[in-house]
Design a protein around this motif. Sequence first.
Motif, short mmCIF file in Angstrom:
data_model
loop_
_atom_site.label_atom_id
_atom_site.label_comp_id
_atom_site.label_asym_id
_atom_site.label_seq_id
_atom_site.Cartn_x
_atom_site.Cartn_y
_atom_site.Cartn_z
N ALA A 160 0.82 -1.20 0.00
CA ALA A 160 0.00 0.00 0.00
C ALA A 160 0.86 1.26 0.00
CB ALA A 160 -0.93 -0.01 1.22
N ASP A 161 1.95 1.20 0.74
CA ASP A 161 2.84 2.36 0.81
C ASP A 161 3.32 2.78 -0.57
OD1 ASP A 161 2.87 3.25 3.35
OD2 ASP A 161 4.94 2.71 3.78
N GLU A 162 3.87 1.80 -1.30
CA GLU A 162 4.43 2.13 -2.61
C GLU A 162 3.32 2.56 -3.58
OE1 GLU A 162 6.49 -1.06 -4.47
OE2 GLU A 162 6.85 0.08 -6.30
N GLY A 163 2.19 1.89 -3.53
CA GLY A 163 1.09 2.26 -4.41
C GLY A 163 0.62 3.67 -4.16
N LEU A 164 0.48 4.02 -2.89
CA LEU A 164 0.06 5.38 -2.57
C LEU A 164 1.09 6.39 -3.03
CD1 LEU A 164 -2.00 7.22 -1.28
CD2 LEU A 164 -0.86 6.92 0.93
N ARG A 165 2.38 6.02 -2.88
CA ARG A 165 3.42 6.94 -3.32
C ARG A 165 3.32 7.16 -4.82
NH1 ARG A 165 8.10 4.23 -2.47
NH2 ARG A 165 7.30 3.84 -0.38
N LEU A 166 3.06 6.10 -5.57
CA LEU A 166 2.92 6.24 -7.02
C LEU A 166 1.70 7.10 -7.37
CD1 LEU A 166 3.80 2.60 -8.09
CD2 LEU A 166 5.07 4.67 -8.66
N LEU A 167 0.59 6.86 -6.67
CA LEU A 167 -0.62 7.63 -6.94
C LEU A 167 -0.39 9.11 -6.65
CD1 LEU A 167 -3.60 7.32 -7.78
CD2 LEU A 167 -4.19 7.21 -5.36
N LEU A 168 0.30 9.37 -5.54
CA LEU A 168 0.57 10.77 -5.19
C LEU A 168 1.56 11.39 -6.17
CD1 LEU A 168 0.70 10.57 -1.31
CD2 LEU A 168 -1.07 11.55 -2.77
N GLY A 169 2.46 10.58 -6.71
CA GLY A 169 3.36 11.08 -7.74
C GLY A 169 2.57 11.54 -8.95
N ALA A 170 1.57 10.75 -9.33
CA ALA A 170 0.72 11.14 -10.45
C ALA A 170 -0.01 12.44 -10.12
CB ALA A 170 -0.28 10.03 -10.77
N LEU A 171 -0.42 12.58 -8.86
CA LEU A 171 -1.09 13.82 -8.45
C LEU A 171 -0.14 15.01 -8.56
CD1 LEU A 171 -3.48 15.33 -7.10
CD2 LEU A 171 -2.50 14.71 -4.89
N ASP A 172 1.10 14.82 -8.10
CA ASP A 172 2.06 15.91 -8.12
C ASP A 172 2.45 16.32 -9.54
OD1 ASP A 172 2.52 17.11 -5.79
OD2 ASP A 172 4.38 16.10 -5.28
N ALA A 173 2.16 15.46 -10.50
CA ALA A 173 2.49 15.79 -11.89
C ALA A 173 1.53 16.83 -12.45
CB ALA A 173 2.48 14.53 -12.75
N HIS A 174 0.47 17.10 -11.71
CA HIS A 174 -0.52 18.07 -12.20
C HIS A 174 -0.73 19.16 -11.15
CE1 HIS A 174 -1.19 15.27 -15.41
NE2 HIS A 174 -1.46 14.33 -14.55
N THR A 175 -0.92 20.37 -11.63
CA THR A 175 -0.96 21.51 -10.73
C THR A 175 -2.38 22.01 -10.48
OG1 THR A 175 -0.81 23.07 -12.56
CG2 THR A 175 1.25 22.25 -11.63
N GLY A 176 -3.35 21.47 -11.15
CA GLY A 176 -4.70 22.00 -11.05
C GLY A 176 -4.97 23.06 -12.10
N THR A 177 -3.90 23.59 -12.70
CA THR A 177 -4.08 24.57 -13.77
C THR A 177 -3.44 24.11 -15.07
OG1 THR A 177 -2.09 25.73 -13.06
CG2 THR A 177 -4.16 26.50 -12.16
N ASP A 178 -2.89 22.90 -15.07
CA ASP A 178 -2.31 22.39 -16.32
C ASP A 178 -3.43 21.80 -17.18
OD1 ASP A 178 -1.46 19.01 -15.56
OD2 ASP A 178 -2.80 20.34 -14.45
N PRO A 179 -3.16 21.61 -18.47
CA PRO A 179 -4.21 21.16 -19.39
C PRO A 179 -4.91 19.88 -18.93
CG PRO A 179 -2.32 21.90 -20.63
CD PRO A 179 -1.92 21.97 -19.19
N VAL A 180 -4.15 18.91 -18.45
CA VAL A 180 -4.77 17.65 -18.07
C VAL A 180 -5.77 17.84 -16.93
CG1 VAL A 180 -4.36 15.37 -17.07
CG2 VAL A 180 -2.89 16.20 -18.90
N SER A 181 -5.35 18.55 -15.89
CA SER A 181 -6.26 18.81 -14.78
C SER A 181 -7.54 19.49 -15.26
CB SER A 181 -5.59 19.71 -13.75
OG SER A 181 -4.37 19.18 -13.32
#
Lengths: 197, 197
Positions: free
Chosen positions: A83-104
């Motif tokens: 779970a630790d590593e999975g959450l870290r990966l998921l949060l990494g995906a979150l950090d890749a987006h700023t809320g104002t980038d095109p994907v978000s």
Amino acid sequence: MATAAEKGEQVRRRLRRAAVELIAETGWRAVTTRGVAERAGVGAGLVHYHFPSVEALLREAALGLMREVAERAAEPMERAADADEGLRLLLGALDAHTGTDPVSLVFLETYLAAARDADLGARVGAVIAEFRGRTARWLRRCGTAEPERTAAVLAGAVDGLLLHRALDPALTAAAVGPVLHRVVGAGPSAPTEGGRG
Amino acid sequence: MATAAEKGEQVRRRLRRAAVELIAETGWRAVTTRGVAERAGVGAGLVHYHFPSVEALLREAALGLMREVAERAAEPMERAADADEGLRLLLGALDAHTGTDPVSLVFLETYLAAARDADLGARVGAVIAEFRGRTARWLRRCGTAEPERTAAVLAGAVDGLLLHRALDPALTAAAVGPVLHRVVGAGPSAPTEGGRG
DNA sequence: GTTCGCCTTGTGCGGATGCCCAATATCGAC
DNA sequence: GTCGATATTGGGCATCCGCACAAGGCGAAC
């Protein structure tokens, strides 16, 4: 043989890409025939030759992006050891987006559009249902309690944090990670690690 | 004395209400001068007499709604005796909205608009910062670990769940409550109740 | 070289848009 | 009553919109 048909498919791709860019920049309802044509570098008439309407182009382009991004986020998570590593990966995906980038922005715009269009809602719902299902299967493997409900909360929280992140850049993965860790960390009966006594 | 001024204020209220309704129904960018005037039952020219632009009317109307709703959600929570009751109240507020009702849609539309407008972003950011602050103070009283971060995740999760709820009505408070309970339930060092062990 | 099918362009039409403005209504002050 | 300030109306302007359509490439098949 199908050189013309291939070129047509390439133009359709360019139009979808331009549509995604403009949805992010101006908002779903503000994307215009002429705007997307100019961005794609083609004549205005081509939009309605390749797509039945601007709305149909937006739906197709946004759904394609969502499917890609969901796949890229779910696939590494599924292969996580715990779970630790999975959450870290998921949060990494979150950090890749700023809320104002095109994907978000395209994600959020598409959710809104889907709330007003039953057909689009069903298609978008299918995408996130698949993502939630894969997340739930991973959580079950990790021993998290109530994996389906946990996956639903995780998916909602990620999108919600994206939404708030546009207004508060301090809302990084590092800031919310410890809290989300409580969600996936351990069920009340099956701690995976560090479940202090 | 100022009967005329009072009537003007009443018309301004009607215009704000109409703007909120139309933001929800058609989307932020699709609200028009004539549309909001007709909905408010006044002439089209009045909109630009009372407000400098349609966009300014939308900002003012949406911000007013957000402040009201945030206040109505935070106030009872602050008076909750423990984390359990507070979470129940918060989830009750969540269950009052379906993701497709006017309040939900205006919130989400305003977030998107704020992501593209720095001024609006600062004002909306202030509203949710206040909400998060009050939530954090309540969480601290309840003994939850990392109250600020927990409040941020809670606020984001509520909005995100609203977003997903439009596509999956099964996402009720009852479904997500048990999971969110893990978030606020108890810090690693200060369980408030039922911390089995 | 001619024909055929797909792709591409630019223009045109009816309608809607934001905002401005002259004209009018309303109402308290005097 | 008259005056002045405020509120309100409807119309007008320039611009943009989605979509349709006639006209023109352009490569492949024959």
